[in-house]
Scaffold this motif. Sequence first.
Motif, PDB file in Angstrom:
ATOM      1  N   CYS A 164       3.882  -2.517   0.074  1.00  0.00           N
ATOM      2  CA  CYS A 164       2.761  -1.249  -0.021  1.00  0.00           C
ATOM      3  C   CYS A 164       1.602  -2.649  -0.144  1.00  0.00           C
ATOM      4  O   CYS A 164       1.298  -3.095  -0.322  1.00  0.00           O
ATOM      5  CB  CYS A 164       3.116  -0.662  -1.521  1.00  0.00           C
ATOM      6  SG  CYS A 164       1.493   0.070  -2.037  1.00  0.00           S
TER       7      CYS A 164
ATOM      8  N   GLY B 137      -1.657  -1.553  -0.211  1.00  0.00           N
ATOM      9  CA  GLY B 137      -2.126  -1.774  -0.961  1.00  0.00           C
ATOM     10  C   GLY B 137      -1.538  -2.039  -2.713  1.00  0.00           C
ATOM     11  O   GLY B 137      -2.503  -3.777  -3.327  1.00  0.00           O
ATOM     12  N   CYS B 138      -0.807  -2.441  -3.588  1.00  0.00           N
ATOM     13  CA  CYS B 138      -0.651  -2.895  -4.460  1.00  0.00           C
ATOM     14  C   CYS B 138       0.621  -3.438  -4.654  1.00  0.00           C
ATOM     15  O   CYS B 138       1.311  -4.497  -5.340  1.00  0.00           O
ATOM     16  CB  CYS B 138       0.435  -1.628  -5.307  1.00  0.00           C
ATOM     17  SG  CYS B 138       1.916  -0.678  -5.070  1.00  0.00           S
TER      18      CYS B 138
ATOM     19  N   THR C 123       4.286  -3.118  -4.303  1.00  0.00           N
ATOM     20  CA  THR C 123       5.080  -3.678  -4.983  1.00  0.00           C
ATOM     21  C   THR C 123       6.557  -2.876  -2.887  1.00  0.00           C
ATOM     22  O   THR C 123       5.372  -2.679  -1.896  1.00  0.00           O
ATOM     23  CB  THR C 123       5.271  -1.911  -5.215  1.00  0.00           C
ATOM     24  OG1 THR C 123       6.525  -1.796  -6.146  1.00  0.00           O
ATOM     25  CG2 THR C 123       5.100  -0.244  -4.490  1.00  0.00           C
TER      26      THR C 123
ATOM     27  N   CYS D 149       2.427   2.952  -1.535  1.00  0.00           N
ATOM     28  CA  CYS D 149       3.402   3.357  -2.130  1.00  0.00           C
ATOM     29  C   CYS D 149       2.710   4.713  -2.622  1.00  0.00           C
ATOM     30  O   CYS D 149       1.844   5.289  -1.748  1.00  0.00           O
ATOM     31  CB  CYS D 149       3.649   2.689  -3.113  1.00  0.00           C
ATOM     32  SG  CYS D 149       2.936   2.640  -4.462  1.00  0.00           S
TER      33      CYS D 149
ATOM     34  N   CYS E 257      -0.436   4.602  -4.823  1.00  0.00           N
ATOM     35  CA  CYS E 257      -1.153   4.720  -3.696  1.00  0.00           C
ATOM     36  C   CYS E 257      -2.366   5.122  -2.755  1.00  0.00           C
ATOM     37  O   CYS E 257      -3.344   5.582  -2.637  1.00  0.00           O
ATOM     38  CB  CYS E 257      -1.185   2.992  -3.294  1.00  0.00           C
ATOM     39  SG  CYS E 257      -0.769   0.992  -3.901  1.00  0.00           S
TER      40      CYS E 257
HETATM   41 ZN   LIG Z   1       1.205   0.595  -3.614  1.00  0.00          ZN
END
Ligand SMILES: [Zn+2]
Lengths: 197, 197
Positions: free
Chosen positions: A56, A58-59, A61, A68, A71
Amino acid sequence: MFSPLIKELIESLRCLPGVGPKSAQKMALYLLEREHKGADRLAGALREALDKVGRCSGCRTLTEETECSICADPERDATRLCIVETPADVLAIESAGTFDGRYFVLLGHLSPIDGIGPEELGLDHLDNVVLHNQVEEAIIATNSTVEGEATCHYIAEQLKSKNINVSRIAHGVPMGGELEYVDGNTLALALEGRKTL
Amino acid sequence: MFSPLIKELIESLRCLPGVGPKSAQKMALYLLEREHKGADRLAGALREALDKVGRCSGCRTLTEETECSICADPERDATRLCIVETPADVLAIESAGTFDGRYFVLLGHLSPIDGIGPEELGLDHLDNVVLHNQVEEAIIATNSTVEGEATCHYIAEQLKSKNINVSRIAHGVPMGGELEYVDGNTLALALEGRKTL
Ligand SMILES: [Zn+2]
Ligand SMILES: [Zn+2]
């Protein structure tokens, strides 16, 4: 006894966690005897996930999407960040249903012996996330293992230098747990973290 | 919580025997987090086995070769035939080390409810094998379950009408037990104590 392709299938099933030689053999024969459809689906799912699942943006994952579902959710409070080791930890915390912020998934912990340092855990990317989302509070929820604690300590120092409110998830006696079965280290932490009633 | 491809991988792992939702999730994340190589090997092994593994032209066990290693072995006595339900049963009897004949693998047992009749078990092919190899003795080693006993009875009638000496593996095998989990010594005794039907 088994032909080369069946032997290879048995061997390759052993990469699955918790699968020893006996259950790998059982699985291989089961698939070939009466689960061709499931085996075909599994082969396809493995191939597709390997090809397309990444991180992801953003995070970090695991996901095949750019962002994801957490996010991408505008309802989540981007100024609060929970830092965990794995996607399964995200699931565990989500199941508690009380955290409305976002996550940062390390996919591991600091482990110099295995060549896992700050870069492998994406800690430079963590800096960007913190800046970009103006994160105010970070809750570190790495595992309560030696490596998890060391990773927590490292990240805490990194974030505190940026004037972020950093906390560690509490350790203590599990709800419903019987005191006599809780190990001494946990009890020591539970006593230390006692709260006035 | 998980993206579609990860969900699909988790779901598809559940076709494996003994794998529930929790371990399927654990397996999927483990493979994607740190076992890409193993997952890739597994996907390939599944695909190749599905494409190429078929039946031995002699005993109908699972193999990608025309003839399995036992049928291809000129040292084995083709006039003695041991009839079993699965390839794992062949392995179990071979581990006893006392049988020097050949096998016939049913890959199942009679089960009208599931649409498994004499044809699905290859009993017409069994007739050919018996004729072609001038089989003199047949030892029926189907499981000691209701279905295994019914299958034994059916096959015994078929073979006895051809003047073959038919016996049933002795009940040293625990009633209701599955052959592949029985130790070699017990199987050796069970073979030795076989009774003429
Ligand atoms: Zn994420
Ligand atoms: Zn064969």
